[in-house]
Design a protein around this motif. Sequence first.
Motif, mmCIF file in Angstrom:
data_model
loop_
_atom_site.group_PDB
_atom_site.id
_atom_site.type_symbol
_atom_site.label_atom_id
_atom_site.label_comp_id
_atom_site.label_asym_id
_atom_site.label_seq_id
_atom_site.Cartn_x
_atom_site.Cartn_y
_atom_site.Cartn_z
ATOM 1 N N PRO A 176 62.774 -25.954 -75.701
ATOM 2 C CA PRO A 176 61.336 -25.648 -75.687
ATOM 3 C C PRO A 176 60.672 -26.143 -76.961
ATOM 4 O O PRO A 176 61.283 -26.185 -78.028
ATOM 5 N N GLY A 177 59.411 -26.527 -76.836
ATOM 6 C CA GLY A 177 58.672 -27.027 -77.984
ATOM 7 C C GLY A 177 57.541 -27.913 -77.542
ATOM 8 O O GLY A 177 57.073 -27.852 -76.394
ATOM 9 N N LEU A 178 57.070 -28.766 -78.440
ATOM 10 C CA LEU A 178 55.958 -29.670 -78.199
ATOM 11 C C LEU A 178 56.480 -31.090 -78.050
ATOM 12 O O LEU A 178 57.278 -31.553 -78.892
ATOM 13 N N TYR A 179 56.014 -31.778 -77.016
ATOM 14 C CA TYR A 179 56.434 -33.138 -76.731
ATOM 15 C C TYR A 179 55.210 -34.051 -76.752
ATOM 16 O O TYR A 179 54.129 -33.684 -76.285
ATOM 17 N N GLY A 180 55.380 -35.260 -77.275
ATOM 18 C CA GLY A 180 54.278 -36.209 -77.363
ATOM 19 C C GLY A 180 53.559 -36.065 -78.691
ATOM 20 O O GLY A 180 54.072 -35.505 -79.662
ATOM 21 N N SER A 181 52.329 -36.537 -78.731
ATOM 22 C CA SER A 181 51.530 -36.442 -79.944
ATOM 23 C C SER A 181 50.062 -36.556 -79.578
ATOM 24 O O SER A 181 49.699 -37.122 -78.541
ATOM 25 N N GLY A 182 49.216 -36.009 -80.443
ATOM 26 C CA GLY A 182 47.782 -36.097 -80.232
ATOM 27 C C GLY A 182 47.370 -35.468 -78.916
ATOM 28 O O GLY A 182 47.799 -34.378 -78.541
ATOM 29 N N ALA A 183 46.500 -36.179 -78.192
ATOM 30 C CA ALA A 183 46.038 -35.658 -76.908
ATOM 31 C C ALA A 183 47.127 -35.714 -75.846
ATOM 32 O O ALA A 183 47.132 -34.927 -74.914
ATOM 33 N N ALA A 184 48.045 -36.667 -75.985
ATOM 34 C CA ALA A 184 49.136 -36.807 -75.014
ATOM 35 C C ALA A 184 50.295 -35.905 -75.421
ATOM 36 O O ALA A 184 51.438 -36.340 -75.554
ATOM 37 N N MET A 185 50.008 -34.636 -75.638
ATOM 38 C CA MET A 185 51.034 -33.684 -76.059
ATOM 39 C C MET A 185 51.128 -32.571 -75.029
ATOM 40 O O MET A 185 50.115 -32.029 -74.581
ATOM 41 N N LEU A 186 52.352 -32.248 -74.641
ATOM 42 C CA LEU A 186 52.604 -31.210 -73.667
ATOM 43 C C LEU A 186 53.531 -30.173 -74.275
ATOM 44 O O LEU A 186 54.387 -30.488 -75.107
ATOM 45 N N ALA A 187 53.350 -28.925 -73.860
ATOM 46 C CA ALA A 187 54.177 -27.826 -74.348
ATOM 47 C C ALA A 187 55.167 -27.415 -73.270
ATOM 48 O O ALA A 187 54.794 -27.224 -72.106
#
Length: 880
Positions: free
Chosen positions: A541-552
């Motif tokens: 679990p965590g944050l994937y991607g960066s900026g606006a293209a980020m999903l939790a």
Amino acid sequence: MFLAPLVLLGLLALPGLYFLLRLTPPAARRVRFPPLALLRGLAAVERTPARMPLWLLVLRLLIAVLVIVGLAGPQLHPPPALPGRGPVLVVIDNGWASANDWAARRDAALRVLASADQAGRGAAVLATARDASGAAPHIAGVMPAGRAAQLITAMMPEPWPVDRVGAAQALAGASGEVVYIADGITDGPGFAQFMAALHPSRILSDGVTAPLLSAAQMQSNGELAVQLAAPGAGGRVLAETAAGDVLASAGVRNGGARLALPVALRNKVTRLVLAGPGSAGGTLLLDNTAHGGVVGLLAGAGNAEAAFLGSLYYIRRAVPVGSEIVTGDMASLLAAGVNVIIAADAPFSAAQIQILHGFIENGGVLIRFAGPLTADAPDGLAPDALLAGDRRLGGALTWSAPQNLAAFGAASPFAGLLLDKDVSVSRQILADPAQLDPATIWASLHDGTPLVLGRAMGAGYLVSVLTTANAEWSNLALSGLFPALMGRLVPLAQGAPPRPDAPLPMLQALDGFGGLAKAPGGASLTARVLPGLMVSPQNPPGLYGSGAAMLALNLGGHVPPVVAASLPGAVGFSGAAAPVAFGPWLLAAAVALLVIDALLSLLLRGLLRGLLRWRLAAVLLLLAGAGTLLGPTAAQAQTAAQNSALQTTLGYVLTGDPATDQISADGLGYLSALVSARTSAQLAVPVGLTPGLDDISLYPMLYWPVLPQSAAPSPASCAALVSYMQHGGLLVIDTPGGDAGAPGSGAGLAPGAEDAVRRDTACLNLPALEPLTTANVLAHCFYIIPDFPGRFAGAPVLIAPAAARDADGVSPVIVAQNDWAGAWARDKAGNPEQTPLPGGEDQRIMADRFGTNLVIYALTGSYKADQAGLPALLNRLGGP
């Protein structure tokens, strides 16, 4: 229980010690040496040694017993004896569900290993969760119990479920006594197989189901709703920023919580946390899908809001849930701080186009729908060049039929949406094919004609929908596809969403205790697989991607359903006491008795008789002094209470909400300390009061936080408050924010606050209030301040007019919605408890200064205003 029971064999020597201690030589006598006198005093009869007094003999035997028993290592709450013989296998669940009570779980395992170590038995350890490398559970082989305790101490909970199947395979062929420390849930399939392979001799569990927050859902009123997977669980859910500041909180009721925040504040929230011990299950990371936009609507036609016909009627209902909608002309929309503008058939002038270019370049999104007003003369504000006029499909005078939509391209923001075959377009504006850039085509008709054009411009986006927003040119606005399209376009204000199949590398990982840590290398996912993905060492679990293209990726919805496990014969471990060795205390008592024995021996020999009298008197005086310090009489306690009542003290009204009452106590406590440090006034600790039950007349200022959900005051409370204001008291009425649309930065944080203040003060017969200005003495009675902020700023502060004030010029009431106590409140370490919005620490300093002025105003009245007229008064007195 004794750590060295063989030492107790020393008790067998007590009889011999008894006979030895009975003999004691007589006391020595001082005689003169002259030989004749010495010879004359010799006795011819042989003398036997004198016997020791019985009480001294018992004392010395008691000292011997204390030494022997103390050296044997006695213990209170010894570790429970382990069944059987041979090595002990400790099986411990260390998945996400164990983090909430990990300290108690670890201590229980250490007590088991302490028992094994005391019995001289070896130990093995099996952690049921896979490690970060993905290795299956395995038994750490038989080792000394002390080394196994080191493994348990270093172990931490993992942020994914345990592997029941892998643990069952690791238990195959295992022998010895098994102690199972369970997390209380099944954690998916394989639990029955796991228990069959386990055969535990003892099961330890606290019987509490671990909390698990589900994915946040945006409600139609803009609230964030979150559910708990464990029914009946209570507590509070906190909305936190990336810096850890708490912007809002809500109690858990009926298994869920709702947090109401304005869009501007909601977009700052990065995580929802269940108050209490940190855990991955009690933490919910938020990405841009939980954020909303401030959407501005404008139209060229005057009937844009007409039901079923207006160009804004369908747009307003298709805007994504959670967005704030503002209507007006372009100037008012930009002044309102919108980040999305939807223009329905609205032509723009050259000056407006230049302003909108800047709006888009700075991150705004402009979505334009076509129509009769913009078809004949395109203004150039489009992703691609448009042709004048429109194309008609179908009808008596045309050969073509209305066109359906074509499938969305993989590069389109609409990729992945299901087509509605019933959607057809009968009229549209055409893009200039000679200048058309294929990359700008986001949607097209079945014959290849572009229908939606889009282009990134700077940090924002410009989008043109080449048909109307109502049913005049197409039935798109009538379909279920229309809200789905708007749901892809409006979030562009947060940046471009990730493409469905684009790999998103992990940015930050969520650890077992709910904290963010450095991401392991190699972990990634795609937006397409996210909904059905289960958390694991490969996809933590965590944050994937960066900026606006980020999903939790959170645990809620990505772990097996929380089901309580059947654990027959399980006993709790949370309340078990750790072993307490009291051997050192027995040895210390023996040493003390030895000192007493030595003093008594000197006394019996006549060496302390001269000192006995004054030492006894000193001991009696010390005992009397200790009794005076430790045991005050009822009269003394009553006198102390009377003295505390005579001190200047601020009061606050108890609301019945523990969190609000604590904020009031902490806020007024800090304010009292601040005033005591900065002024000559010395204030005592503030007191929580219930008007009508407690005497409020002794308090110069009474702070009353009014909550939207609080009950109206009783008649007795109303009468007490009216009397308080009539006799010179200052009643400060405050709310933790205001209604949506109210002035100030607290707007939307306390829906119903205005009605609650009106309801609660209806019985007080307050005069017509007027805004507080900097001309009032309250703005300069100690500090000169330009405004009166609290945790929030910008809302008006109301006071009584001059005619309704007392003889000292003090208003009997002040009403605001700035949450002053929230800005003043500090914890025991002196750290601020809440974040002022929007000004941060500078706003807190101003709130502290206003609080100081408020106290001085309540204590001294308008003496500063009197000083302003002092020169005129002196001139008058000095005249003829």
